[in-house]
Scaffold this motif. Structure first.
Motif, PDB file in Angstrom:
ATOM      1  N   ASP A   1       0.831  -1.205   0.000  1.00 11.51           N
ATOM      2  CA  ASP A   1       0.000   0.000   0.000  1.00 11.51           C
ATOM      3  C   ASP A   1       0.868   1.258   0.000  1.00 11.51           C
ATOM      4  O   ASP A   1       0.575   2.230  -0.712  1.00 11.51           O
ATOM      5  N   GLN A   2       1.946   1.218   0.782  1.00  7.37           N
ATOM      6  CA  GLN A   2       2.848   2.368   0.812  1.00  7.37           C
ATOM      7  C   GLN A   2       3.517   2.581  -0.539  1.00  7.37           C
ATOM      8  O   GLN A   2       3.663   3.717  -1.010  1.00  7.37           O
ATOM      9  N   ALA A   3       3.925   1.474  -1.186  1.00 10.50           N
ATOM     10  CA  ALA A   3       4.544   1.581  -2.508  1.00 10.50           C
ATOM     11  C   ALA A   3       3.546   2.127  -3.533  1.00 10.50           C
ATOM     12  O   ALA A   3       3.905   2.949  -4.385  1.00 10.50           O
ATOM     13  N   TRP A   4       2.274   1.688  -3.435  1.00 13.85           N
ATOM     14  CA  TRP A   4       1.259   2.181  -4.361  1.00 13.85           C
ATOM     15  C   TRP A   4       1.015   3.678  -4.158  1.00 13.85           C
ATOM     16  O   TRP A   4       0.856   4.423  -5.134  1.00 13.85           O
ATOM     17  N   VAL A   5       0.997   4.119  -2.910  1.00 11.12           N
ATOM     18  CA  VAL A   5       0.823   5.544  -2.634  1.00 11.12           C
ATOM     19  C   VAL A   5       1.981   6.342  -3.230  1.00 11.12           C
ATOM     20  O   VAL A   5       1.781   7.425  -3.809  1.00 11.12           O
ATOM     21  N   GLN A   6       3.203   5.809  -3.116  1.00 10.72           N
ATOM     22  CA  GLN A   6       4.362   6.503  -3.675  1.00 10.72           C
ATOM     23  C   GLN A   6       4.284   6.567  -5.200  1.00 10.72           C
ATOM     24  O   GLN A   6       4.589   7.596  -5.811  1.00 10.72           O
ATOM     25  N   VAL A   7       3.875   5.453  -5.815  1.00 14.24           N
ATOM     26  CA  VAL A   7       3.727   5.438  -7.278  1.00 14.24           C
ATOM     27  C   VAL A   7       2.673   6.446  -7.713  1.00 14.24           C
ATOM     28  O   VAL A   7       2.858   7.187  -8.689  1.00 14.24           O
ATOM     29  N   ARG A   8       1.573   6.485  -6.988  1.00 14.54           N
ATOM     30  CA  ARG A   8       0.510   7.429  -7.325  1.00 14.54           C
ATOM     31  C   ARG A   8       0.986   8.870  -7.183  1.00 14.54           C
ATOM     32  O   ARG A   8       0.657   9.720  -8.027  1.00 14.54           O
ATOM     33  N   ALA A   9       1.768   9.135  -6.124  1.00 11.91           N
ATOM     34  CA  ALA A   9       2.301  10.487  -5.938  1.00 11.91           C
ATOM     35  C   ALA A   9       3.260  10.854  -7.065  1.00 11.91           C
ATOM     36  O   ALA A   9       3.242  11.981  -7.575  1.00 11.91           O
ATOM     37  N   ASP A  10       4.100   9.880  -7.467  1.00 10.26           N
ATOM     38  CA  ASP A  10       5.021  10.130  -8.588  1.00 10.26           C
ATOM     39  C   ASP A  10       4.253  10.403  -9.875  1.00 10.26           C
ATOM     40  O   ASP A  10       4.643  11.282 -10.671  1.00 10.26           O
TER      41      ASP A  10
END
Length: 206
Positions: free
Chosen positions: A138-147
């Protein structure tokens, strides 16, 4: 004694299941209190169990004590959970000695709860690992979405800048590209355009 024991088990169960604890983790003093109450409830309930070979069928408190230990596991108090199981051994053996029940049979009665707690210990460990993996995903997905959001903003900004550059450059470039003579005025405009574009490229905000 059984009624009092049942009320004590209900209090421990309510504290483990429904009370909110900091970050979901039971505090140390509450864990100690749960051990004392659940262990005492087991001893109280055993006072109503007849010292017969079928005593295990009446010892419902053993299962409830193991269930309370499982609740301590869920509340991230593994050491306290096994301490409660140790107190279960102590209180059951005290009852067996008091009423003349065979100690070996009492040990067999409690051994099943050890298996239960071992099983739940494994389940909680695997669940905690799975929750941690899901949290990392979930944290990785949030980072990808922010990028992706940052990249879309950068692209939009670049499109705006290039659109402004196109509006300024086309009036100068098109006459030259169409073969018209390079007049002094057009040459001056081209030099000014070149300087403007160079300054824009060098700017940190481009």
């Amino acid at each position: 004694p059984s009624i009092v024991a049942l009320l004590l088990y209900s209090a421990v169960g309510g504290a483990l299941l429904y009370r909110r604890w900091p970050r979901g983790r039971l505090t140390a003093w509450a864990a100690v209190l749960a051990i004392v109450v659940a262990g005492g409830a087991n001893y109280l309930a055993l006072q109503s169990v007849p010292p017969t070979p079928e005593a295990s069928t009446f010892a419902w408190s053993l299962g409830l004590t193991a269930l309370a230990a499982c609740g301590l596991l869920v509340r991230e108090r593994q050491v306290f959970a096994w301490a409660l199981l140790g107190l279960l051994f102590v209180t059951t053996f005290l009852w067996a000695i008091q009423v003349g029940f065979p100690v070996r049979a009492a040990a067999v009665m409690v051994f099943g709860q050890v298996v239960t707690l071992l099983f739940w210990n494994l389940i909680v460990s695997l669940s905690a690992r799975a929750v941690m993996d899901l949290a990392l995903v979930d944290q990785a997905w949030v980072q990808v979405r922010a990028d992706q959001l940052i990249l879309s903003r950068v692209r939009r900004k670049m499109d705006e800048v290039l659109s402004r550059v196109r509006m300024v450059a086309l009036p100068v470039i098109e006459p030259v590209a169409s073969g018209l003579p390079l007049t002094p005025e057009l040459s001056l405009e081209a030099r000014l355009l070149e300087a403007e574009l160079r300054d824009g490229i060098r700017a940190a905000s481009f």
